[in-house]
Design a protein around this motif. Structure first.
Motif, mmCIF file in Angstrom:
data_model
loop_
_atom_site.group_PDB
_atom_site.id
_atom_site.type_symbol
_atom_site.label_atom_id
_atom_site.label_comp_id
_atom_site.label_asym_id
_atom_site.label_seq_id
_atom_site.Cartn_x
_atom_site.Cartn_y
_atom_site.Cartn_z
ATOM 1 N N ALA A 1 0.795 -1.140 0.039
ATOM 2 C CA ALA A 1 -0.042 -0.094 0.064
ATOM 3 C C ALA A 1 0.670 1.106 0.004
ATOM 4 O O ALA A 1 0.228 2.443 -0.122
ATOM 5 N N ASP B 1 2.950 4.467 -1.033
ATOM 6 C CA ASP B 1 2.747 5.331 -2.431
ATOM 7 C C ASP B 1 3.904 5.297 -3.198
ATOM 8 O O ASP B 1 4.937 6.079 -3.061
ATOM 9 N N TYR C 1 4.092 6.971 -5.885
ATOM 10 C CA TYR C 1 4.115 8.364 -6.691
ATOM 11 C C TYR C 1 4.658 9.679 -6.004
ATOM 12 O O TYR C 1 4.932 10.692 -6.580
ATOM 13 N N GLY D 1 -2.582 10.469 0.288
ATOM 14 C CA GLY D 1 -1.575 10.799 -1.165
ATOM 15 C C GLY D 1 -1.001 11.883 -1.356
ATOM 16 O O GLY D 1 -1.190 12.786 -0.520
ATOM 17 N N THR E 1 -9.186 8.165 -5.863
ATOM 18 C CA THR E 1 -8.814 6.765 -6.555
ATOM 19 C C THR E 1 -8.153 6.822 -7.890
ATOM 20 O O THR E 1 -7.137 6.096 -8.161
ATOM 21 N N TYR F 1 -5.795 9.325 -7.966
ATOM 22 C CA TYR F 1 -4.317 9.359 -7.640
ATOM 23 C C TYR F 1 -3.665 7.909 -7.564
ATOM 24 O O TYR F 1 -2.350 7.780 -8.202
ATOM 25 N N TRP F 2 -4.218 6.943 -6.736
ATOM 26 C CA TRP F 2 -3.659 5.611 -6.602
ATOM 27 C C TRP F 2 -3.764 4.861 -7.780
ATOM 28 O O TRP F 2 -2.757 4.006 -8.112
ATOM 29 N N ASN F 3 -4.901 4.787 -8.419
ATOM 30 C CA ASN F 3 -4.843 3.745 -9.627
ATOM 31 C C ASN F 3 -4.276 4.443 -11.024
ATOM 32 O O ASN F 3 -5.130 5.545 -11.505
ATOM 33 N N SER G 1 -11.193 2.375 -0.603
ATOM 34 C CA SER G 1 -9.727 3.267 -0.677
ATOM 35 C C SER G 1 -8.676 2.125 -0.194
ATOM 36 O O SER G 1 -7.299 2.385 -0.407
ATOM 37 N N GLU G 2 -8.596 1.003 0.466
ATOM 38 C CA GLU G 2 -7.786 0.235 0.832
ATOM 39 C C GLU G 2 -7.526 -0.983 0.039
ATOM 40 O O GLU G 2 -8.357 -1.997 0.269
ATOM 41 N N SER H 1 -3.098 -0.902 -7.813
ATOM 42 C CA SER H 1 -3.701 0.445 -7.332
ATOM 43 C C SER H 1 -2.124 0.969 -6.888
ATOM 44 O O SER H 1 -2.264 2.113 -6.325
ATOM 45 N N ARG H 2 -0.981 0.406 -7.000
ATOM 46 C CA ARG H 2 0.155 0.859 -6.781
ATOM 47 C C ARG H 2 1.154 0.378 -7.858
ATOM 48 O O ARG H 2 2.118 -0.219 -7.643
#
Ligand code: NDP
Length: 598
Positions: free
Chosen positions: A49, A51, A53, A99, A105, A107-109, A202-203, A223-224
């Motif tokens: 999980a 980040d 980015y 984030g 979502t 941002y993550w995906n 979200s998780e 998602s990462r």
């Protein structure tokens, strides 16, 4: 097994045969552990999980200042609340997000192939206000993320924002009439109003596969996405995968988008499938501004309202979006009273016939597009249309005709059996892979104030979840709760829901901003009267449509708590989003006093 013939409408024998087939397919997949089969991306799996980015997160001093509004969550919910509050003249609005930027979502995906499968002209919010017109019918993820940034810039939301920061508690100070907001970066600042917009999916979660920790190859969650390993971008060109054996676990809405991209660049791709998705026609194409009427003021608001009406079973003169969502609308909101009004007297029979017709089209499409009959059979979905999130792709099914793609069906072993240092074992066969991608989705409703992850303490030191423990959630319109002044919650609980969720969020943002503006003008607190709260809880309970039978007959997934038979997620206002929005507009004009206390 061949497709059973289905007349239109189906005969009673055909209906009985399909029901039996659905029952058997469900039985094959239900696991006694239910949602306990998954692992959180925490502790020893926390790196899944992290980040990828944000880069190096800069140290900063903790904040102890005062803001007008704190907004928890920087996805579209939080951004829209921020924009609408700025529109009401709120000066110091602080959005806090885990984030490294806005987008939630989006941002993550950032996985290859990512698009929104809701039409861009109704999904992207504030198009009228920003003057932006998307180029494609279905927008790529990066365009959506940039639009989130565009809104944040236009409404000056960067000024006070905190990124790479998680809110850890919210505590009401009665004497100061303010909330204390604490975070994992040592902040403890004050806010007159708090809006929570924490989302539901979200998780990232992982399957609890025995031996998952033994795997020594490269692995990450969709998602990462690890572009440092794969090379390329969301548009493809994953040169790092050339000659590599790649596995992907999961064939939901994410898997359906990512698998054709992996197939293009991997040396060999193994797709580990448990339940096939229903993959409907995509029909991606460019659209000119003239085609969507973007020269007229208010064109975007009109288009998204039209989409919402159709998807809620309300009357609409024409179908502006005209895609597979609107074509299947009557199957989406599962027997909402608004659909019943337009239906035949024997609504359930008509509903089931329509469901069979749609699913048979989807099943026939698999047979037509996939050349190998065993692969086609394994890709054929046997459940009702809205049991799982519908998916849309014109590239997914043909990907299985490639020589470098192998479908590994895991239904009979209830998913992947175990993992080894080298790869994945299914039915006693080891598939060695250099890289394993988890497209295994997200835990439902684990973040935010209704999950317990973010403790909220209101008047008199009362915890929000304790106050709901005996009689269940108590709100006025889902937004506010007695004992928790100036706290406004965005989300579906006792509020609205629909497939185009950014529309729902924008209506919620407008309402939240109106509540704050009215309270500020009157020097009042935003807090419902006990009578108004009781009446709303009654409305939601009394008219709640019974979807339990529907979920009980569905294959397991996150919609039905992995086969437990009850809907998984908050219970929304029972008469649909259009009726709810009309109700809110009337209420704001006539009854706002019910939510203001001196
Ligand atoms: P899902 O939860 O929908 O899918 C997870 C997948 O992982 C399923 O295929 C599941 O199989 C599979 N899986 C889980 N455990 C195992 C196991 N042990 N062995 C094998 N397979 C396993 O997650 P997604 O990320 O695909 O989608 C989540 C949501 O995100 C969507 O429903 C949608 O709301 C949203 N989304 C929206 C998009 C859009 O364009 N608007 C695009 C992508 C996602 P099984 O079905 O058997 O449980």
């Amino acid at each position: 097994m061949p497709l059973p013939h289905c007349s239109n409408p189906p005969t009673p024998q055909e209906t009985a045969a399909l029901r039996e087939r659905y029952r058997l397919e469900r039985e094959r997949r239900v696991r006694p552990e239910g949602t306990g089969q998954y692992r959180a991306t925490a502790a020893e799996f926390g790196y899944f999980a992290a980040d990828p980015y944000a880069g190096e997160v800069a140290e900063r001093e903790p904040l102890h200042d005062v803001v007008d509004v704190a907004i928890v969550g920087g996805g579209f919910g939080g951004i829209l609340a921020g924009a609408r509050l700025r529109g009401q003249g709120m000066a110091k609005v602080r959005i806090i997000d885990k984030g490294g930027d806005f987008g939630g979502t989006w941002y993550w995906n950032r996985y290859p192939g990512i698009h929104c499968d809701i039409e861009s002209h109704v999904y992207l919010p504030l198009l009228d206000e920003t003057g932006y017109v998307p180029e494609w019918k279905y927008a790529p993820g990066e365009e959506i993320r940039r639009h989130a940034v565009r809104i944040a810039e236009q409404f000056a939301l960067y000024e006070h924002a905190l990124f790479s920061t998680a809110v850890t508690s919210l505590d009401w100070d009665e004497a100061a009439r303010q909330w204390t907001v604490t975070t994992d970066r040592g902040d403890a600042f004050r806010a007159t109003y708090v809006v929570t917009a924490t989302g539901t999916l979200s998780e990232p979660k992982l399957p609890g596969i025995p031996g998952i920790e033994d795997y020594r190859g490269h692995t990450f969650h969709t998602s990462r996405w690890d572009y440092a390993y794969t090379g390329g971008s969301p548009d493809g060109g994953l040169t790092g995968l050339a000659g590599k054996r790649v596995g992907v676990v999961g064939t939901g809405a994410t898997g359906v988008q990512v698998i054709p991209m992996l197939a293009e660049d991997a040396g060999h791709l193994y797709v580990f499938q448990r339940t096939p998705s229903a993959v409907d026609v995509r029909g991606q194409r460019r659209m000119t501004p003239a085609e969507v009427g973007a020269d007229r003021a208010g064109w975007a608001a009109e288009r998204r309202e039209n989409f919402l009406r159709i998807c809620s079973g309300e009357h609409a003169e024409q179908d502006l979006v005209a895609d597979r969502w609107t074509a299947s609308a009557a199957l989406l909101e599962k027997l909402l009273p608004s659909f019943r009004r337009h239906g035949e007297p024997d609504f359930e029979v008509a509903y089931e016939a329509a469901d069979h017709a749609t699913m048979n089209e989807i099943r026939a499409r698999v047979a037509a597009e996939v050349t190998d009959t065993a692969t086609a059979a394994a890709l054929t979905p046997w459940y009702r249309y809205a049991c799982k999130r519908p998916t849309f792709s014109d590239k997914y099914l043909p990907a299985f005709n490639r020589d470098n793609v192998t479908l590994v069906d895991t239904a009979d072993t209830h998913g992947i059996e175990r993992m080894t240092e080298r790869g994945v074992v299914v039915d006693g066969v080891e598939y060695e892979v250099d890289c394993l991608v988890f497209a295994t989705g997200f835990s439902v409703g684990v973040s935010g104030i209704t999950s317990g992850q973010l403790p909220v303490t209101g008047r008199g030191g009362v915890r929000l979840l304790h106050s709901w423990a005996e009689r269940g959630p108590r709100t006025l319109h889902g937004f506010t709760s007695r004992g928790f002044p100036n706290l406004i919650r965005m989300g579906s609980l006792q509020n609205a829901s629909s497939v185009n969720y950014t529309h729902i969020l924008d209506e919620q943002a407008v309402h939240a901003a109106a509540l704050v503006a009215a309270a500020r003008e009157k020097g009042a607190l935003v807090e419902p009267t006990p009578e108004a709260e009781d009446a709303w809880v009654d409305v939601c309970a009394r008219d709640a449509p019974d979807h339990a039978w529907f979920h009980a007959e569905c294959t397991p997934g996150y919609y039905n708590a992995e086969g437990r038979g009850r809907p998984n997620g908050p219970t929304a206002y029972p008469h649909g989003a259009v009726a709810f929005h009309e109700l809110l507009r009337r209420w704001r004009a006539e009854n706002m006093g019910e939510a203001l206390q001196s």
